[in-house]
Design an enzyme around this catalytic site. Structure first.
Site, PDB file in Angstrom:
ATOM      1  CB  SER A   1      -2.920   4.747  -5.418  1.00 47.74           C
ATOM      2  OG  SER A   1      -2.839   5.838  -6.321  1.00 47.74           O
TER       3      SER A   1
ATOM      4  CE1 TYR B   1       1.790   6.059  -3.378  1.00 44.32           C
ATOM      5  CE2 TYR B   1       0.754   6.367  -5.519  1.00 44.32           C
ATOM      6  CZ  TYR B   1       0.672   6.306  -4.142  1.00 44.32           C
ATOM      7  OH  TYR B   1      -0.543   6.486  -3.529  1.00 44.32           O
TER       8      TYR B   1
END
Length: 234
Positions: free
Chosen positions: A126, A140
């Site tokens: 990401s 995350y």
């Protein structure tokens, strides 16, 4: 090619699963609960990665050429959460997003080396690995940053054996999971932060995965491909 992709029931995973099959590859997909087409496996279970791998290996007649570690979660944990909530959120995110990918990666590398065949691993990271994420998503961003470091370690460690490893770092991606949010006020703020003027589609990320899995030159091993509309450049 024979390909295993995790998290193939929706979003990026479903798009990549469909595209790879459309291009004639033999693909085994995974999801938490499974289906008539997808192998089941709850990645919070330490035994799940090996069970998923072994099932896919049997379906693909004993050879897997490409592993796509796509499965992941994006669950918020408040920065003022209780210690138990905080630790639980971190443990769940790191287990699913990182440990399970590492376990499958280990199995893939061992498989490639044991058979003496070239192989590829594509890890779906990401942009959060590089620019961070919201105050509710420390865990995350940390999991995706670690995934990038793992990708580079595998690439450096096994390139001489023909084992290649890449990562894809999407930004915000439009899918059935995000469509409603993007149509609201939150979507305007997200799009305003993207020079391209729109979020990426799952098909765009899927095409990046397909290229890395099947066509990217060997010298590109260790690369991280950004798919974020220039919302983060490095």
């Amino acid at each position: 090619m024979n390909i295993l992709i995790t998290g193939a029931s929706r979003g990026i995973g479903a798009a990549a699963y469909a595209l790879l099959r459309k291009h004639g590859h033999r693909v085994v997909g995974h999801s938490t609960k499974g289906s008539d087409e997808l192998v089941a496996g709850d990645l919070m279970d330490p035994s799940a990665p090996r069970n998923i791998w072994d099932t896919a290996l049997a379906e693909l007649d004993g050879q897997i050429d490409v592993l796509v570690n796509n499965a992941g979660i994006y669950e918020a944990v408040a920065d003022n959460a209780t210690d138990d909530e905080w630790h639980g959120g971190w443990a769940r995110t790191m287990t699913i997003n990182l440990q399970a990918a590492a376990d499958l990666g280990k199995l893939a590398v061992s498989h490639f080396l044991d058979l003496g065949i070239p192989g590829r691993i594509i890890n779906i990271a990401s942009r959060a690995a590089f620019r961070g994420d919201s105050p509710q998503h420390w865990h995350y961003a940390a999991s995706k940053g670690a995934m990038v470091a793992m990708t580079r370690t595998i690439a450096r460690g096994y390139a001489g054996d023909g084992v290649l490893c890449f990562a894809v770092a999407p930004g915000f991606t439009v899918s059935e999971m995000t469509e409603e949010y993007l149509q609201g006020r939150g979507g305007k703020k997200i799009v305003a932060d993207i020079p391209l003027g729109r979020v990426a589609s799952t098909d765009e990320v899927a095409e990046t995965i397909r290229w890395l899995a099947t066509e990217a030159p060997a010298s590109a091993t260790g690369s991280v491909i950004d798919v974020n509309g220039a919302s983060y450049v490095r």
